[in-house]
Enzyme design. Sequence first.
Site, PDB file in Angstrom:
ATOM      1  N   HIS A 146     -19.380 -10.656  12.014  1.00  0.00           N
ATOM      2  CA  HIS A 146     -19.458 -11.581  13.184  1.00  0.00           C
ATOM      3  C   HIS A 146     -19.587 -10.856  14.369  1.00  0.00           C
ATOM      4  O   HIS A 146     -19.106  -9.436  14.409  1.00  0.00           O
ATOM      5  CB  HIS A 146     -17.916 -12.135  13.286  1.00  0.00           C
ATOM      6  CG  HIS A 146     -17.740 -12.954  14.612  1.00  0.00           C
ATOM      7  ND1 HIS A 146     -18.111 -14.255  14.826  1.00  0.00           N
ATOM      8  CD2 HIS A 146     -17.041 -12.702  15.702  1.00  0.00           C
ATOM      9  CE1 HIS A 146     -17.894 -14.441  16.099  1.00  0.00           C
ATOM     10  NE2 HIS A 146     -17.143 -13.556  16.713  1.00  0.00           N
ATOM     11  N   ARG A 148     -27.303  -7.844   8.678  1.00  0.00           N
ATOM     12  CA  ARG A 148     -27.921  -9.203   7.989  1.00  0.00           C
ATOM     13  C   ARG A 148     -29.340  -8.953   7.200  1.00  0.00           C
ATOM     14  O   ARG A 148     -29.395  -9.240   6.295  1.00  0.00           O
ATOM     15  CB  ARG A 148     -27.640 -10.351   8.699  1.00  0.00           C
ATOM     16  CG  ARG A 148     -26.347 -10.685   9.191  1.00  0.00           C
ATOM     17  CD  ARG A 148     -26.147 -11.673  10.317  1.00  0.00           C
ATOM     18  NE  ARG A 148     -25.137 -12.022  10.676  1.00  0.00           N
ATOM     19  CZ  ARG A 148     -24.404 -12.922  11.692  1.00  0.00           C
ATOM     20  NH1 ARG A 148     -25.623 -13.082  12.507  1.00  0.00           N
ATOM     21  NH2 ARG A 148     -23.261 -13.155  11.906  1.00  0.00           N
ATOM     22  N   LYS A 185     -16.524  -9.345   7.649  1.00  0.00           N
ATOM     23  CA  LYS A 185     -16.091 -10.502   7.013  1.00  0.00           C
ATOM     24  C   LYS A 185     -15.710 -10.118   5.630  1.00  0.00           C
ATOM     25  O   LYS A 185     -15.969  -9.022   4.990  1.00  0.00           O
ATOM     26  CB  LYS A 185     -17.049 -11.563   6.939  1.00  0.00           C
ATOM     27  CG  LYS A 185     -17.626 -12.366   8.414  1.00  0.00           C
ATOM     28  CD  LYS A 185     -18.562 -13.510   8.213  1.00  0.00           C
ATOM     29  CE  LYS A 185     -19.051 -13.872   9.733  1.00  0.00           C
ATOM     30  NZ  LYS A 185     -19.830 -15.219   9.699  1.00  0.00           N
ATOM     31  N   GLU A 206     -12.161 -13.811  22.263  1.00  0.00           N
ATOM     32  CA  GLU A 206     -11.875 -13.426  20.874  1.00  0.00           C
ATOM     33  C   GLU A 206     -11.065 -12.040  20.741  1.00  0.00           C
ATOM     34  O   GLU A 206     -10.315 -11.748  20.097  1.00  0.00           O
ATOM     35  CB  GLU A 206     -13.396 -13.167  20.140  1.00  0.00           C
ATOM     36  CG  GLU A 206     -14.086 -14.616  19.798  1.00  0.00           C
ATOM     37  CD  GLU A 206     -15.602 -14.465  19.517  1.00  0.00           C
ATOM     38  OE1 GLU A 206     -15.978 -13.313  19.034  1.00  0.00           O
ATOM     39  OE2 GLU A 206     -16.154 -15.483  19.550  1.00  0.00           O
ATOM     40  N   ARG A 225     -25.300  -8.287  18.956  1.00  0.00           N
ATOM     41  CA  ARG A 225     -25.938  -9.493  18.191  1.00  0.00           C
ATOM     42  C   ARG A 225     -27.164  -9.093  17.745  1.00  0.00           C
ATOM     43  O   ARG A 225     -27.622  -9.676  16.482  1.00  0.00           O
ATOM     44  CB  ARG A 225     -25.965 -10.670  19.292  1.00  0.00           C
ATOM     45  CG  ARG A 225     -24.989 -11.002  19.755  1.00  0.00           C
ATOM     46  CD  ARG A 225     -24.086 -12.136  18.915  1.00  0.00           C
ATOM     47  NE  ARG A 225     -24.676 -13.322  18.676  1.00  0.00           N
ATOM     48  CZ  ARG A 225     -24.352 -14.131  17.861  1.00  0.00           C
ATOM     49  NH1 ARG A 225     -23.201 -14.321  17.371  1.00  0.00           N
ATOM     50  NH2 ARG A 225     -25.426 -15.376  17.702  1.00  0.00           N
ATOM     51  N   THR A 229     -28.214 -15.467  12.512  1.00  0.00           N
ATOM     52  CA  THR A 229     -27.091 -15.750  11.640  1.00  0.00           C
ATOM     53  C   THR A 229     -27.620 -16.242  10.251  1.00  0.00           C
ATOM     54  O   THR A 229     -26.739 -16.030   9.086  1.00  0.00           O
ATOM     55  CB  THR A 229     -26.940 -17.254  12.254  1.00  0.00           C
ATOM     56  OG1 THR A 229     -26.223 -16.999  13.603  1.00  0.00           O
ATOM     57  CG2 THR A 229     -25.556 -17.895  11.774  1.00  0.00           C
ATOM     58  N   PHE A 259     -20.172 -27.663   7.912  1.00  0.00           N
ATOM     59  CA  PHE A 259     -19.891 -26.201   7.257  1.00  0.00           C
ATOM     60  C   PHE A 259     -18.645 -25.641   7.473  1.00  0.00           C
ATOM     61  O   PHE A 259     -18.056 -24.505   6.982  1.00  0.00           O
ATOM     62  CB  PHE A 259     -21.101 -25.234   7.442  1.00  0.00           C
ATOM     63  CG  PHE A 259     -21.322 -24.786   8.916  1.00  0.00           C
ATOM     64  CD1 PHE A 259     -20.588 -23.843   9.587  1.00  0.00           C
ATOM     65  CD2 PHE A 259     -22.146 -25.497   9.772  1.00  0.00           C
ATOM     66  CE1 PHE A 259     -20.561 -23.771  10.755  1.00  0.00           C
ATOM     67  CE2 PHE A 259     -22.511 -25.078  11.135  1.00  0.00           C
ATOM     68  CZ  PHE A 259     -21.751 -24.183  11.607  1.00  0.00           C
ATOM     69  N   TYR A 297     -12.923 -19.970  15.336  1.00  0.00           N
ATOM     70  CA  TYR A 297     -14.178 -20.810  15.092  1.00  0.00           C
ATOM     71  C   TYR A 297     -14.221 -22.049  15.629  1.00  0.00           C
ATOM     72  O   TYR A 297     -14.759 -23.236  15.193  1.00  0.00           O
ATOM     73  CB  TYR A 297     -14.453 -20.823  13.732  1.00  0.00           C
ATOM     74  CG  TYR A 297     -15.151 -19.621  12.935  1.00  0.00           C
ATOM     75  CD1 TYR A 297     -16.334 -19.307  13.516  1.00  0.00           C
ATOM     76  CD2 TYR A 297     -14.622 -18.778  11.869  1.00  0.00           C
ATOM     77  CE1 TYR A 297     -16.750 -18.007  12.916  1.00  0.00           C
ATOM     78  CE2 TYR A 297     -15.202 -17.901  11.297  1.00  0.00           C
ATOM     79  CZ  TYR A 297     -16.494 -17.421  11.894  1.00  0.00           C
ATOM     80  OH  TYR A 297     -17.102 -16.317  11.439  1.00  0.00           O
ATOM     81  N   ASN A 342     -22.630 -13.710   5.578  1.00  0.00           N
ATOM     82  CA  ASN A 342     -23.372 -12.971   6.455  1.00  0.00           C
ATOM     83  C   ASN A 342     -22.937 -11.865   6.797  1.00  0.00           C
ATOM     84  O   ASN A 342     -23.240 -11.403   7.988  1.00  0.00           O
ATOM     85  CB  ASN A 342     -24.351 -13.947   7.052  1.00  0.00           C
ATOM     86  CG  ASN A 342     -23.094 -14.746   8.304  1.00  0.00           C
ATOM     87  OD1 ASN A 342     -22.283 -14.298   8.045  1.00  0.00           O
ATOM     88  ND2 ASN A 342     -23.678 -15.249   9.115  1.00  0.00           N
TER      89      ASN A 342
END
Length: 151
Positions: A117, A104, A11, A128, A87, A93, A59, A51, A114
């Site tokens: 993704h 993270r 990100k 995606e 993941r 998250t 948010f 998203y 964070n």
Amino acid sequence: DIHERTLILVKPDGVARGLTGEIIKRFEHRGYKPVAIKLLLPTKALLEQHYEEHKGKKFYDALVAFSESGPVVAMVWEGFGVIANARKMLGATDPAKAEPGTIRGDHAIATGRNVVHGSDSEKAAKREIDLWFRPEEVTRWTSAAGKWIHE
Ligand code: DAT
Ligand code: MG
């Protein structure tokens, strides 16, 4: 399936903080294989599709605004169990709850910053990857190290 694939994004915070190499390194060292990597400034339209499951949440607007605030590095990684294991490598998250040793847990503090993704299911991964990459941008190749990684 040794050809399982997932979408990973570094990100804008991760790119700005110079964490791209660190994140690529973790996937390479685990034994996963990159089949697509690019840096881009994503459009709002792309991020709204990416998203879409979060549309309407409190948010959401901040999430989209943050995600379009700078370049991101989009990647497709391939290998056995890559969707679920990526993941785990990302961590929770909320970085405050992410275990040390995860990306993270080692590199972030705030949920809205964070760093990474990762697709959360086979269906999401396919959706995606198709959203972020044209088919010809995803390269099929055989790594010489493959026989030392998969049994
Ligand atoms: P993940 O990125 O771990 O898949 P998610 O899909 O639930 O998490 O949410 C997408 C992103 O939205 C997440 O990385 C950060 C942001 N986000 C999620 N929940 C949030 C919350 N309660 N407050 C602020 N931002 C949130
Ligand atoms: Mg998610």
